[in-house]
Design an enzyme around this catalytic site. Structure first.
Site, PDB file in Angstrom:
ATOM      1  N   TYR A 242     -11.192  86.938  49.788  1.00  0.00           N
ATOM      2  CA  TYR A 242     -11.397  86.648  48.279  1.00  0.00           C
ATOM      3  C   TYR A 242     -13.000  86.399  47.814  1.00  0.00           C
ATOM      4  CZ  TYR A 242     -10.654  84.537  43.578  1.00  0.00           C
ATOM      5  OH  TYR A 242     -10.492  84.253  42.110  1.00  0.00           O
ATOM      6  N   ASP A 243     -13.460  85.446  48.647  1.00  0.00           N
ATOM      7  CA  ASP A 243     -15.113  85.280  48.215  1.00  0.00           C
ATOM      8  C   ASP A 243     -15.899  86.620  48.365  1.00  0.00           C
ATOM      9  OD1 ASP A 243     -13.732  82.815  48.486  1.00  0.00           O
ATOM     10  OD2 ASP A 243     -15.257  81.964  49.773  1.00  0.00           O
TER      11      ASP A 243
ATOM     12  N   LYS B 111     -14.932  89.299  45.998  1.00  0.00           N
ATOM     13  CA  LYS B 111     -15.259  89.208  44.648  1.00  0.00           C
ATOM     14  C   LYS B 111     -16.991  89.493  44.552  1.00  0.00           C
ATOM     15  CE  LYS B 111     -12.076  87.627  41.973  1.00  0.00           C
ATOM     16  NZ  LYS B 111     -11.654  88.440  40.536  1.00  0.00           N
TER      17      LYS B 111
ATOM     18  N   PHE C  70       0.365  68.992  42.330  1.00  0.00           N
ATOM     19  CA  PHE C  70       0.456  67.692  41.802  1.00  0.00           C
ATOM     20  C   PHE C  70       1.490  67.293  40.974  1.00  0.00           C
ATOM     21  CE2 PHE C  70      -4.087  66.232  43.559  1.00  0.00           C
ATOM     22  CZ  PHE C  70      -3.720  66.429  44.911  1.00  0.00           C
TER      23      PHE C  70
ATOM     24  N   ARG D 177     -13.754  68.923  42.309  1.00  0.00           N
ATOM     25  CA  ARG D 177     -13.516  70.202  41.535  1.00  0.00           C
ATOM     26  C   ARG D 177     -13.643  69.613  40.239  1.00  0.00           C
ATOM     27  NH1 ARG D 177     -13.326  71.664  46.284  1.00  0.00           N
ATOM     28  NH2 ARG D 177     -11.981  73.270  47.121  1.00  0.00           N
TER      29      ARG D 177
HETATM   30  N1  UDP Z   1      -5.757  70.525  47.254  1.00  0.00           N
HETATM   31  C1  UDP Z   1      -4.948  69.277  47.784  1.00  0.00           C
HETATM   32  N2  UDP Z   1      -3.474  69.354  47.637  1.00  0.00           N
HETATM   33  C2  UDP Z   1      -3.048  70.398  47.245  1.00  0.00           C
HETATM   34  C3  UDP Z   1      -3.625  71.476  47.066  1.00  0.00           C
HETATM   35  C4  UDP Z   1      -4.796  71.598  46.980  1.00  0.00           C
HETATM   36  O1  UDP Z   1      -5.763  68.248  48.142  1.00  0.00           O
HETATM   37  O2  UDP Z   1      -1.649  70.159  47.496  1.00  0.00           O
HETATM   38  C5  UDP Z   1      -7.011  70.750  47.445  1.00  0.00           C
HETATM   39  C6  UDP Z   1      -7.886  71.813  48.106  1.00  0.00           C
HETATM   40  O3  UDP Z   1      -8.026  71.524  49.621  1.00  0.00           O
HETATM   41  C7  UDP Z   1      -9.052  71.881  47.551  1.00  0.00           C
HETATM   42  C8  UDP Z   1      -8.797  71.345  46.079  1.00  0.00           C
HETATM   43  O4  UDP Z   1      -7.518  70.703  46.041  1.00  0.00           O
HETATM   44  O5  UDP Z   1      -9.932  70.937  47.973  1.00  0.00           O
HETATM   45  C9  UDP Z   1      -8.475  72.576  44.861  1.00  0.00           C
HETATM   46  O6  UDP Z   1      -7.601  73.492  45.409  1.00  0.00           O
HETATM   47  P1  UDP Z   1      -7.064  74.662  44.911  1.00  0.00           P
HETATM   48  O7  UDP Z   1      -6.227  75.458  45.886  1.00  0.00           O
HETATM   49  O8  UDP Z   1      -6.412  74.379  43.531  1.00  0.00           O
HETATM   50  O9  UDP Z   1      -8.282  75.715  44.400  1.00  0.00           O
HETATM   51  P2  UDP Z   1      -9.907  76.114  45.075  1.00  0.00           P
HETATM   52  O10 UDP Z   1     -10.633  75.309  44.108  1.00  0.00           O
HETATM   53  O11 UDP Z   1      -9.790  75.350  46.488  1.00  0.00           O
HETATM   54  O12 UDP Z   1      -9.825  77.289  44.891  1.00  0.00           O
END
Ligand code: UDP
Length: 312
Positions: free
Chosen positions: A148-149, A152, A194, A214
């Site tokens: 992906y990275d 892009k 979540f 994030r």
């Molecule tokens: N994450 C988490 N639990 C989950 C799904 C994701 O703790 O059930 C964490 C993941 O490891 C990352 C962050 O949440 O650090 C954001 O993950 P996401 O997959 O939403 O997108 P990313 O920003 O990594 O592309």
């Protein structure tokens, strides 16, 4: 005056469908291209019968032909959530390379203004914080996120060559974690996971220790940013972050969603995936000054609407 036409590649997805709706509402004719890889016709049910909207099932890895004049081209076609793009890794690489070439060609032939949604992932696991557009990033070129990275980053490079070699009126928008209604329930992203877990009273899965951060942008703010980026004069060849700079740890996000849903779910810790960025927060000075854009929706307010949608 006749209506201007916008092509939205990836228009049946989460962000794409909101963009199509907003453009139709603003008085544009919209042609949506989507292979329905993760996009859904269900996302378009509010506009599918509108006379100013047309859906074409098409995979952008194949050459694109659209009849008539096209004024704007939005390129949002790609798998975007980590579990999906890792499962569909080669498709993701090809959509962002060959697909981007086909969409750029359409834009060049039609002399249309072009916008590509790139990603905060181009900054990788950033060593600069917050991330400004001038930061070159810290990306593992062969890791599990590189499909992906790096795809892009290639799409950005190709876009810039179309600006230099073909004088294309193009801009690159690096979007940061975006959420809201129509976020795919099973896409494995943190907000959807979540909320689902809380509503189903199953354990909240935090990857790693939950201290990674994030910055979450609500969908209506993201759409306003994308529109401003293509409509504002002086954005040709620019790279612009669109995201919300309010930064949260994943533990904070989990606790907030648990409280807001009155859930009994317990927090459990799972291994941190490889190359998971430790921190992410956009510097949006450029979007503010160049576009006069900034996000309006706070996380709690956006989550209220998103939880209501997931609860339906
Ligand atoms: N994450 C988490 N639990 C989950 C799904 C994701 O703790 O059930 C964490 C993941 O490891 C990352 C962050 O949440 O650090 C954001 O993950 P996401 O997959 O939403 O997108 P990313 O920003 O990594 O592309």
């Amino acid at each position: 005056m006749s209506k201007k036409t916008a092509v939205v590649a990836g228009g049946a997805g989460f962000i794409g469908s909101h963009l199509c709706e907003a453009l139709v509402e603003d008085g544009y004719k919209v042609i949506c291209l989507d292979n329905l890889g993760t996009g859904k016709l269900e996302n378009l049910k509010g506009i599918i019968k509108n006379k100013n909207f047309k859906f074409i099932k098409h995979d952008v890895r194949k050459p694109i032909k659209v009849s008539g004049q096209v004024h704007y081209v939005f390129h949002l076609a790609s798998y975007a959530s980590p579990p999906y793009y890792q499962t569909k890794s080669i498709e993701t690489l090809m959509t962002n390379s060959l697909g981007t070439l086909n969409i750029l060609e359409l834009s060049r032939v039609k002399k249309a203004k072009y916008l590509i949604t790139s990603t905060s992932e181009t900054y990788g696991d950033p060593k600069e914080h917050p991330q400004k557009e001038t930061y070159w990033g810290n990306v593992n070129p062969v890791g599990i996120r590189s499909c992906y990275d790096e795809a892009k980053r290639f799409a950005e490079a190709l876009t810039m060559e179309y600006v230099r070699k073909h004088d294309l009126d193009a801009r690159i928008i690096r979007i940061f974690n975006t959420y809201g209604p129509r976020l795919q329930k099973d896409d494995g992203r943190v907000i959807s996971n979540f909320i689902n877990q809380c509503l189903c009273q199953t354990p909240l899965t935090i990857y790693g220790n939950g201290m990674q951060t994030r910055s979450f942008c609500y969908i209506s703010d993201q759409i306003a940013g994308l529109k401003a980026a293509i409509l504002t004069e002086g954005t040709k060849g620019e790279v612009i972050n669109i995201g919300n700079p309010d930064e949260f740890t994943m533990l904070e996000a989990a606790k907030m969603i648990k409280e807001m849903t009155h859930s009994e779910s317990q927090i459990v810790y799972r291994p941190l995936p490889d190359d998971d960025p430790a921190r992410r927060k956009p510097d949006i000075t450029k979007a503010k000054t160049l576009l006069g854009w900034e996000p309006k929706v706070k996380l709690r307010e956006g989550l209220t609407k998103t939880i209501a949608w997931f609860s339906r």
